[in-house]
Design a protein around this motif. Structure first.
Motif, PDB file in Angstrom:
ATOM      1  N   ILE A   1       0.862  -1.186   0.000  1.00 18.21           N
ATOM      2  CA  ILE A   1       0.000   0.000   0.000  1.00 18.21           C
ATOM      3  C   ILE A   1       0.897   1.235   0.000  1.00 18.21           C
ATOM      4  O   ILE A   1       1.847   1.323   0.798  1.00 18.21           O
TER       5      ILE A   1
ATOM      6  N   TYR B   1       0.940   5.088   0.891  1.00 17.82           N
ATOM      7  CA  TYR B   1       0.151   6.060   1.661  1.00 17.82           C
ATOM      8  C   TYR B   1       1.082   7.104   2.251  1.00 17.82           C
ATOM      9  O   TYR B   1       2.069   6.777   2.919  1.00 17.82           O
TER      10      TYR B   1
ATOM     11  N   TYR C   1       1.345  -5.293   2.594  1.00 18.33           N
ATOM     12  CA  TYR C   1      -0.041  -5.746   2.676  1.00 18.33           C
ATOM     13  C   TYR C   1      -0.091  -7.249   2.394  1.00 18.33           C
ATOM     14  O   TYR C   1       0.382  -7.678   1.348  1.00 18.33           O
TER      15      TYR C   1
ATOM     16  N   LEU D   1      -1.068  -5.999   6.316  1.00 16.97           N
ATOM     17  CA  LEU D   1      -0.324  -5.102   7.174  1.00 16.97           C
ATOM     18  C   LEU D   1       0.591  -5.867   8.130  1.00 16.97           C
ATOM     19  O   LEU D   1       0.171  -6.790   8.818  1.00 16.97           O
TER      20      LEU D   1
ATOM     21  N   PHE E   1      -6.121   3.430   6.403  1.00  9.10           N
ATOM     22  CA  PHE E   1      -5.896   2.405   5.388  1.00  9.10           C
ATOM     23  C   PHE E   1      -7.142   1.946   4.625  1.00  9.10           C
ATOM     24  O   PHE E   1      -7.041   1.094   3.752  1.00  9.10           O
TER      25      PHE E   1
ATOM     26  N   HIS F   1      -3.309   4.502  -1.970  1.00 10.15           N
ATOM     27  CA  HIS F   1      -4.323   5.044  -1.073  1.00 10.15           C
ATOM     28  C   HIS F   1      -4.311   6.563  -1.009  1.00 10.15           C
ATOM     29  O   HIS F   1      -5.294   7.156  -0.582  1.00 10.15           O
TER      30      HIS F   1
END
Length: 490
Positions: free
Chosen positions: A100, A102, A109, A111, A162, A327
């Motif tokens: 991911i 961000y 992922y 997590l 998330f 994200h």
């Protein structure tokens, strides 16, 4: 291909199939193939120029790419057996790796708590744990929408970090307008508690996410092309570039399909009909039309469209992931596929890489209407902003593929509209509607195939309620060990 001098192709002809299948995607092909295995002939009508639907494989100058990335993983033994029956040793095992992106950082992922703490910092991580513990003591009283469902399981802070931005990018509506049952179907089984325990004690006995999956050597389209070859060899034709104009009915029975092919209009008659095209299109294609209430319900069902910008990059290796979720809301791209990491055969020149930049949009909006060159420029610039390439000069080429009605939307009203349509379809004696769009269900290809297989069994005398098929069984992320008896129960 079946050809007749007459403009009317009648099922009275002994050489004409008795079952008409609308749509040549995974569901339609499965239904036709299963019928053929039991000596029942069919004809498949496909609007596109190739089979596979959204699971097809597109090509551009020798580069092959999926419309979204399609793993072959299932908990349904019948479908697993069917896949291997069709492709056999042309499957490869692909290790699953995704991350991911961000706020300028890449998170593992699923997590990984240690990786997440490192990227988020101690304070933010402690606040996430506090938020999680708080909701366990004081849970939200209702779980009607996506936000409430996720918050009750992960806490408000982790939800906002998330889940929120990516989900709203995918669907184009606030999380409060997405039904909780979508969350229950798609992310059931993930657990923050298990992940933390795993990190602290060094154990990893959770089986929530698969570690590897099967994948056809030349992409998922290879599977559906094999289906096509086998069906045509058994005398079950597949008509490509064939548009369904009308679905003719007489009271509660379908009597024929009016199709447009090669500029000509044909009427095809059959005894049984299986539909996989969007259920909204089906309702508006019926002749005579269904009751006004049914038409209104169909018009209120919504879809999310999708486009992919495959880019050819002049670099042998870019990143190890199969795909990366984006994200960060400041970037328009939602997900990036690295097709070379799915199968090396997807890329004709091994010194280069082909990335699929995926954008979730709606027909008519700014992204959808953007011309191809501007989309390629946007995708290239976003690659640089993500630090996945260091110069726009590394982008050698690109193309754009648009996919209408890729995802049925689970908004606040969809259930009530779908129930009206479902009830009406159940009154039609010889029509069954299956698959993702045929049932307006965001399921995976294995569940689409299962619904089609059961529809074929119904034609042979079974009495399966297709709308009761457990959609969680085919969830592509969750893995649960089941007994053989439970796996075979439908």
């Amino acid at each position: 291909m079946l050809t007749k001098n007459s403009d009317n192709l009648s099922s009275d002809d002994s050489d004409f199939p008795s079952t008409i299948v609308i749509g040549g995607g995974p569901a339609g092909l499965t239904a036709a193939y299963y019928l053929a295995q039991h000596d029942l002939r069919s004809i498949v009508l496909e609007k596109g120029d190739r089979v596979g639907g959204i699971s097809r494989t597109e090509t551009y100058k020798g580069y092959r790419f999926d419309i979204g990335g399609h793993r072959f993983f299932t908990k349904v033994p019948q479908i697993q057996h069917l896949w291997y029956e069709i492709l056999g040793d042309e499957f490869i095992k692909v290790p699953r790796l995704s991350r991911i992106y961000y706020k300028g950082k890449y998170f593992n992922y699923p997590l990984d708590p240690l990786n997440a703490v490192w990227n988020l910092g101690i304070l933010q991580s402690l606040l996430i744990i506090y938020s999680y513990l708080k909701v366990k003591v004081f849970p939200l009283p209702l779980e009607e929408n996506f936000e409430e469902w996720v918050t009750n399981r992960f806490g408000e802070r982790l939800y906002k970090t998330f889940f929120k931005s990516y989900t709203e990018k995918v669907w184009g509506i606030p999380c409060t307008q997405i039904r909780a049952d979508w969350a229950a179907q798609r992310i059931k089984g993930l657990s923050l508690k298990k992940a933390i325990i795993s990190a602290v004690f060094g154990t990893n006995d959770t089986k929530t996410l698969i570690k590897e999956f099967d994948y056809p050597l030349l992409g998922p389209g290879m599977m559906w092309e094999r289906f096509q070859e086998k069906l045509e060899h058994q005398g079950c034709p597949i008509w490509l570039d064939t548009e369904v104009v009308k679905v003719k009915r007489q009271e509660q029975k379908i009597i024929g399909i009016l199709v447009k092919k090669d500029g000509k209009i044909f009427e095809i008659n059959g005894a049984q009909f299986i539909n996989t095209m969007p259920i909204t299109t089906l309702m508006n294609s019926l002749d005579p039309l269904p009751p006004e209430a049914v038409l209104k319900a169909a018009d209120r069902l919504k879809y999310r469209d999708f486009l992919i910008v495959p880019l050819v990059i002049a670099q042998e290796h870019l990143f190890p992931d199969n795909w990366i979720y984006i994200h960060s809301p400041e970037l328009k791209v939602g997900r990036i596929q690295n097709f070379k990491n799915w199968s090396p055969k997807m890329v004709p020149d091994f010194s280069k890489t082909c990335l699929g930049m995926e954008y979730f949009c709606s027909e008519g909006d700014q992204l959808w209407e953007m011309d191809d060159q501007n989309l390629i420029q946007l995708a290239s610039e976003e690659l640089v902003n993500l630090r996945l390439i260091d110069s726009l000069k590394k982008v050698e080429d690109g193309t754009v593929i648009r996919q209408k009605k890729a995802y049925p939307v689970y908004d606040a009203e969809y259930q009530q509209h779908l129930k009206i349509i479902q009830s009406y379809i159940n009154t039609l004696e010889n029509l069954q509607s299956v698959g993702r769009n045929g049932m307006h269900r965001y399921n995976n290809q294995d569940h689409s195939m299962l619904s089609a297989l059961l529809a074929a069994e119904n034609i042979m005398g079974a009495n399966h309620n297709l709308w009761k098929v457990n959609t969680e069984r085919s969830y592509h992320e969750e893995f649960m060990t089941k007994s053989k008896q439970e796996d075979n129960s439908i």
